[in-house]
Scaffold this active site. Structure first.
Site, PDB file in Angstrom:
ATOM      1  N   LYS A 204       0.823  -1.218   0.000  1.00 53.95           N
ATOM      2  CA  LYS A 204       0.000   0.000   0.000  1.00 53.95           C
ATOM      3  C   LYS A 204       0.853   1.263   0.000  1.00 53.95           C
ATOM      4  CE  LYS A 204      -4.475  -1.724   1.262  1.00 53.95           C
ATOM      5  NZ  LYS A 204      -5.539  -1.873   2.238  1.00 53.95           N
TER       6      LYS A 204
ATOM      7  N   ARG B 235      -3.768 -10.073   4.627  1.00 53.87           N
ATOM      8  CA  ARG B 235      -4.112 -10.063   3.184  1.00 53.87           C
ATOM      9  C   ARG B 235      -2.917  -9.542   2.399  1.00 53.87           C
ATOM     10  NH1 ARG B 235      -6.104  -6.413  -0.375  1.00 53.87           N
ATOM     11  NH2 ARG B 235      -7.648  -7.115  -1.884  1.00 53.87           N
TER      12      ARG B 235
HETATM   13  C1  7PJ Z   1      -8.230  -4.271   1.644  1.00 47.39           C
HETATM   14  C2  7PJ Z   1      -9.263  -5.066   1.175  1.00 47.39           C
HETATM   15  C3  7PJ Z   1      -7.926  -4.260   3.034  1.00 47.39           C
HETATM   16  C4  7PJ Z   1      -9.699  -5.861   3.292  1.00 47.39           C
HETATM   17  C5  7PJ Z   1      -8.390  -3.974  -0.483  1.00 47.39           C
HETATM   18  C6  7PJ Z   1      -5.408  -2.892  -1.958  1.00 47.39           C
HETATM   19  C7  7PJ Z   1      -6.741  -2.261  -2.005  1.00 47.39           C
HETATM   20  N1  7PJ Z   1      -9.998  -5.863   1.989  1.00 47.39           N
HETATM   21  N2  7PJ Z   1      -9.353  -4.869  -0.159  1.00 47.39           N
HETATM   22  N3  7PJ Z   1      -8.700  -5.082   3.812  1.00 47.39           N
HETATM   23  N4  7PJ Z   1      -7.685  -3.596   0.591  1.00 47.39           N
HETATM   24  N5  7PJ Z   1     -10.405  -6.620   4.145  1.00 47.39           N
HETATM   25  O1  7PJ Z   1      -5.236  -4.095  -1.776  1.00 47.39           O
HETATM   26  O2  7PJ Z   1      -4.424  -2.105  -2.113  1.00 47.39           O
HETATM   27  O3  7PJ Z   1      -7.063  -3.560   3.555  1.00 47.39           O
HETATM   28  S1  7PJ Z   1      -8.133  -3.392  -2.104  1.00 47.39           S
END
Ligand code: 7PJ
Length: 259
Positions: free
Chosen positions: A206, A241
Site C-alpha cells: 500500500k 491479506r
Molecule cells: C483491503 C481489502 C484491506 C480488506 C483492499 C489494496 C486495495 N480488503 N481490499 N482489507 N484492501 N479486508 O489491496 O491495495 O485492507 S483493495
C-alpha cells in the site's frame, strides 16, 4: 490470505479464457506457497478507481470462483460490496465475503444475513468513498473512531441475524486515512482485539509503505510489506491479506515460532 484480482481494463471475449487461466495459475501458486484463503476481487477499490456494474463484477468473479472451488482445496473469499455478488459468490463456492463497505451498501446486510451461517464475513472500516476518500480524511481519534465504527457494525450485523462466529474485523489501512492515521492504527492494532473477533489486516504494497520509503512504486514495497505483516501479526492480526504469499509465510513462521 492471498490477493487475486480480476480487474482487467478491457475484457474482450478473446481475453476471457486467458484471464481465467492466468488467475487459476496465480491461485495455485499462492496455495502452494501457503495461502489458506484466496481473496477474489472483481472491482478495484483503490483511491480514484471507478465503480463497475453488478453484472460486470459477476462476469469477472463467478467463473473464477466456480473453477477455484472445483479444482483447488482452499477457502475462497470474495472482495465485494454488492449484495447480488455476495449471494452468487457463495452459491458458486465462496465461503467468505470480504466487504470494504462493512455491509453498508444497499441490500448488503440483508444479503449477508441470508447466507448460510457457515459463511465468514469481514467488516472493514472506510471513511468516505473510494473515489474521494484520500482527499481530506479527518478523525477526532483515529483508533477510537475506527474501533467504535467496527463495534457498531458488529452490533448491526448481530441484530440482522448474522452470528458473531461469522465475523472478522479490519481497520482498513489506506481507506480514507493519512499516513499518520495508518501509522496510529498499526501501532495500536492490539486495541482492536478487544472487540473479541479475528482481526484481518491488509497493508501489502500500500501507498503508506511507498511514502515511508520515499515514493517507491508498488513492486518495490515487498520487503516493507513483510515487515508490516510481522508487526501486525505481533499486535494480534490473525489474517494477513497479501500479494507476496511466499515471503509473508516465511516471515510469519519465524514470528509464530517465538510466540
Ligand atoms: C483491503 C481489502 C484491506 C480488506 C483492499 C489494496 C486495495 N480488503 N481490499 N482489507 N484492501 N479486508 O489491496 O491495495 O485492507 S483493495
Amino acid at each position: 490470505m492471498g490477493i487475486l484480482n480480476v480487474t482487467p481494463d478491457s475484457f474482450s471475449d478473446g481475453g476471457q479464457f486467458n484471464e481465467l487461466d492466468a488467475a487459476m495459475r496465480q491461485a495455485e501458486r499462492m496455495v502452494a506457497e501457503g495461502a489458506d484463503i484466496v481473496d477474489v476481487g472483481g472491482e478495484s477499490t483503490r483511491p480514484g478507481a471507478k465503480a463497475v456494474s453488478a453484472q460486470e463484477e459477476l462476469d469477472r468473479v463467478i467463473p473464477l470462483v466456480e473453477k477455484l472451488s472445483g479444482e483447488l482445496n482452499v477457502a475462497i473469499s470474495v472482495d465485494t460490496n454488492k449484495a447480488q455478488v455476495m449471494t452468487e459468490s457463495v452459491n458458486a463456492g465462496a465461503c467468505m465475503i470480504n466487504d470494504v463497505m462493512a455491509l453498508q451498501n444497499e441490500g448488503a446486510l440483508q444479503a449477508a444475513a441470508s447466507l448460510d451461517s457457515s459463511v465468514a464475513i469481514c467488516l472493514m472500516h472506510m471513511q468516505g468513498k473510494p473515489r474521494t476518500m484520500q482527499q481530506n480524511p479527518e478523525y477526532e481519534d483515529v483508533v477510537k473512531d475506527v474501533y467504535d465504527f467496527l463495534e457498531q457494525r458488529v452490533a448491526d450485523c448481530v441484530e440482522a441475524g448474522i452470528t458473531r462466529q461469522q465475523l472478522c474485523i479490519d481497520p482498513g489501512f489506506g481507506f480514507g486515512k493519512t499516513l499518520q492515521h495508518n501509522l496510529s492504527l498499526l501501532k495500536n492494532l492490539e486495541e482492536f482485539t478487544k472487540i473479541g473477533l479475528p482481526l484481518l489486516v491488509g497493508i501489502s504494497r500500500k501507498s503508506m509503505l511507498g511514502t515511508l520509503l520515499g515514493d517507491v512504486p508498488p513492486e518495490q514495497r515487498i520487503d516493507a510489506s513483510i515487515a508490516a505483516a510481522v508487526l501486525a501479526y505481533e499486535r494480534g492480526a490473525q489474517i494477513i491479506r497479501v500479494h507476496d504469499v511466499k515471503q509473508t509465510v516465511d516471515a510469519l513462521k519465524i514470528a509464530a515460532a517465538i510466540q
